[in-house]
Design a protein around this motif. Structure first.
Motif, PDB file in Angstrom:
ATOM      1  N   ALA A 270      49.172  50.396  27.659  1.00 48.27           N
ATOM      2  CA  ALA A 270      49.408  48.974  27.394  1.00 48.27           C
ATOM      3  C   ALA A 270      48.796  48.158  28.526  1.00 48.27           C
ATOM      4  O   ALA A 270      48.866  48.553  29.695  1.00 48.27           O
ATOM      5  CB  ALA A 270      50.904  48.677  27.282  1.00 48.27           C
ATOM      6  N   TRP A 271      48.206  47.034  28.183  1.00 48.11           N
ATOM      7  CA  TRP A 271      47.621  46.141  29.188  1.00 48.11           C
ATOM      8  C   TRP A 271      48.681  45.213  29.773  1.00 48.11           C
ATOM      9  O   TRP A 271      49.625  44.815  29.080  1.00 48.11           O
ATOM     10  CB  TRP A 271      46.532  45.277  28.566  1.00 48.11           C
ATOM     11  N   TYR A 279      49.336  49.864  31.996  1.00 54.61           N
ATOM     12  CA  TYR A 279      50.519  50.713  31.941  1.00 54.61           C
ATOM     13  C   TYR A 279      50.180  51.970  31.138  1.00 54.61           C
ATOM     14  O   TYR A 279      49.469  51.907  30.137  1.00 54.61           O
ATOM     15  CB  TYR A 279      51.677  49.976  31.265  1.00 54.61           C
ATOM     16  N   TYR A 280      50.708  53.098  31.582  1.00 50.88           N
ATOM     17  CA  TYR A 280      50.524  54.324  30.818  1.00 50.88           C
ATOM     18  C   TYR A 280      51.804  55.153  30.884  1.00 50.88           C
ATOM     19  O   TYR A 280      52.574  55.070  31.845  1.00 50.88           O
ATOM     20  CB  TYR A 280      49.321  55.135  31.309  1.00 50.88           C
ATOM     21  N   ARG A 342      56.908  51.562  22.091  1.00 52.12           N
ATOM     22  CA  ARG A 342      56.217  50.289  22.306  1.00 52.12           C
ATOM     23  C   ARG A 342      56.351  49.833  23.754  1.00 52.12           C
ATOM     24  O   ARG A 342      57.381  50.041  24.387  1.00 52.12           O
ATOM     25  CB  ARG A 342      56.800  49.219  21.375  1.00 52.12           C
ATOM     26  N   ILE A 343      55.319  49.186  24.263  1.00 54.13           N
ATOM     27  CA  ILE A 343      55.341  48.603  25.603  1.00 54.13           C
ATOM     28  C   ILE A 343      54.703  47.224  25.515  1.00 54.13           C
ATOM     29  O   ILE A 343      53.612  47.075  24.946  1.00 54.13           O
ATOM     30  CB  ILE A 343      54.555  49.437  26.625  1.00 54.13           C
ATOM     31  N   ALA A 344      55.380  46.218  26.057  1.00 57.03           N
ATOM     32  CA  ALA A 344      54.809  44.870  26.072  1.00 57.03           C
ATOM     33  C   ALA A 344      55.250  44.150  27.332  1.00 57.03           C
ATOM     34  O   ALA A 344      56.439  44.118  27.663  1.00 57.03           O
ATOM     35  CB  ALA A 344      55.259  44.084  24.842  1.00 57.03           C
ATOM     36  N   GLU A 345      54.288  43.579  28.044  1.00 62.19           N
ATOM     37  CA  GLU A 345      54.596  42.775  29.213  1.00 62.19           C
ATOM     38  C   GLU A 345      54.633  41.305  28.818  1.00 62.19           C
ATOM     39  O   GLU A 345      53.696  40.793  28.190  1.00 62.19           O
ATOM     40  CB  GLU A 345      53.555  42.985  30.313  1.00 62.19           C
ATOM     41  N   THR A 346      55.715  40.621  29.180  1.00 58.87           N
ATOM     42  CA  THR A 346      55.828  39.189  28.962  1.00 58.87           C
ATOM     43  C   THR A 346      55.727  38.490  30.307  1.00 58.87           C
ATOM     44  O   THR A 346      55.437  39.114  31.325  1.00 58.87           O
ATOM     45  CB  THR A 346      57.155  38.836  28.273  1.00 58.87           C
ATOM     46  N   ASP A 347      56.004  37.194  30.318  1.00 59.36           N
ATOM     47  CA  ASP A 347      55.871  36.428  31.559  1.00 59.36           C
ATOM     48  C   ASP A 347      56.775  36.940  32.670  1.00 59.36           C
ATOM     49  O   ASP A 347      56.446  36.812  33.854  1.00 59.36           O
ATOM     50  CB  ASP A 347      56.192  34.948  31.303  1.00 59.36           C
TER      51      ASP A 347
END
Length: 412
Positions: A270-271, A279-280, A342-347
């Motif tokens: 994931a970026w 991220y890995y 799932r992986i997600a970066e938010t603010d």
């Protein structure tokens, strides 16, 4: 039966549940979409939830850039797929009339704000015996909009297979691809990056002006495009040693690749929002859940699986961050889990889903509380947990709840 991992898992979840409500209220949890028993649910940043649509199942949830519309694929009881979109403010749902959706492809959004998807190509009807063709299409997310074909490419078919393991089904749903091998579809300044076969191994670049696609690389899987659309990260597979895969990042302008050194057993990528980190996840066998079973229990398991089962692994899964500027690596999280989904970066945080190991399911199976061939009976014991990790607040990940296909709005 080895109950050590089971007890640790239950105890850890209980601790997280005790603090989850307080900690979640204190944190800035973004708006998100999720699925619960065939119902699509939207939750806003204030914690208000609403059910918006029901179907046999949902796949490939995808927010547009400003988080105002969510595109999705729904399937009916005959497993026929349709493309839909919901307005996050009004809750209005539009289901589009399209050519048959091509199985396995994810959804995305074009740079000009249309829904990007893949379908069966009518050119197949006039080209018997040639390559199987797939169309890439786009449609404006409003009622009455008609799709446009952006291009057509030859698509490799023939994939098959399945799994008797319920966590494989959950992991496949969480990653939008069988055992984590999803099909990529992403608009970029250089064209549309797409998978070239049903196994998700290899990508091409389609020019929406000419409608033609050019192969980029063959042995490249689990491909994700950077937020600025300039790079594609993925795994170069090792077909002799399946646990070894190199992380490569391709420059979509020059088509040159650089390696990001990481450990073996690399699984998902994931970026970061700024595109400066990657991220890995790493997934390692931890324990054999069959150790400690009686001979009678092993015989029962063998009869259910239809083969002699030597191992049924529990795994340790971890999340790492590679700083692409400083070229440093840091482990952010490690837990006893079948896989990270799932992986997600938010603010303000990193959100991820975690598929549980099979300890509880196996225990229920042996006690007759779960049917081996009944996914519905297994579902409560393999549901993915969603966690929030905000290093500036705490080094510990906070349990948010059990959510299928948790998809947060990313960005401001």
């Amino acid at each position: 039966m080895n109950y050590r991992p089971l007890l640790l898992l239950v105890f850890g979840m209980l601790l997280m549940l005790v603090g989850a409500a307080v900690q979640a209220q204190d944190s800035n949890v973004p708006a998100f979409a999720s699925v619960e028993e065939g119902t699509l649910i939207l939750s806003d940043a204030l914690g208000t939830t609403r059910e918006v649509f029901s179907a046999y199942n949902f796949q490939y949830l995808s927010w547009n850039a400003d988080g105002t519309k969510l595109a999705f694929i729904l399937r009916d009881s005959d497993y026929i797929a349709s493309l839909g979109v919901v307005d996050a403010t009004s809750g209005e749902v539009t289901v589009f009339s399209t050519e048959r959706l091509e199985y396995g492809f994810n959804l995305n959004w074009t740079l000009d704000g249309r829904i990007l998807f893949a379908t069966y190509s009518r050119a197949n009807d006039q080209a018997a015996g040639s390559d199987y063709l797939v169309d890439i299409q786009a449609v404006a997310p409003e009622t009455g909009s008609a799709p446009d074909v952006l291009g057509t490419f030859a698509f490799g078919t023939g994939c098959g297979g399945g799994s008797p393991i319920p966590t494989d089904h959950v992991y496949s749903a969480e990653t939008s691809g069988f055992r984590g091998f999803f099909l990529t579809l992403a608009d970029t300044p250089y064209g549309i990056v797409h998978s070239v076969n049903c196994g998700g191994i290899g990508i091409g670049l389609l020019n929406p002006v000419t409608g033609e696609s050019t192969p980029i690389v063959e042995n490249f899987a689990k491909v994700i495009v950077s937020p600025d659309g300039k790079h594609a990260a993925g795994l170069e597979l090792n077909f002799e040693v399946h646990s070894v895969a190199r992380i490569l990042i391709y420059n979509l302008d020059t088509l040159e690749a650089v390696e990001v050194a990481a450990g073996e057993e690399t699984d998902q990528l994931a970026w970061s929002q700024d595109g400066e980190s990657l991220y890995y996840t790493i997934r390692m066998p931890d324990t054999n859940l069959l150790d400690g079973l009686t001979d009678q229990q092993r015989q029962s398991i063998n009869e259910m699986f239809g083969t002699t089962m030597e191992a049924l692994h529990g795994y340790t899964s971890s999340i790492h961050r590679a700083d692409l500027v400083d070229q440093t690596h840091e482990m952010l999280y490690e837990g006893y889990a079948y896989a990270i989904g799932r992986i997600a970066e938010t603010d303000d945080a990193l959100y991820f889903s975690q598929v549980p190991n099979l300890d509880i399911w196996l225990d229920k199976l042996l006690n007759g509380e779960v049917q081996y061939d009944d996914a519905a009976s297994a579902a409560p014991f393999v549901e993915p947990a969603v966690l929030r990790l905000a290093p500036q607040e705490s080094t510990e990940a906070v349990f948010l709840g059990w959510f299928d296909q948790f998809t947060p709005v990313v960005g401001s």
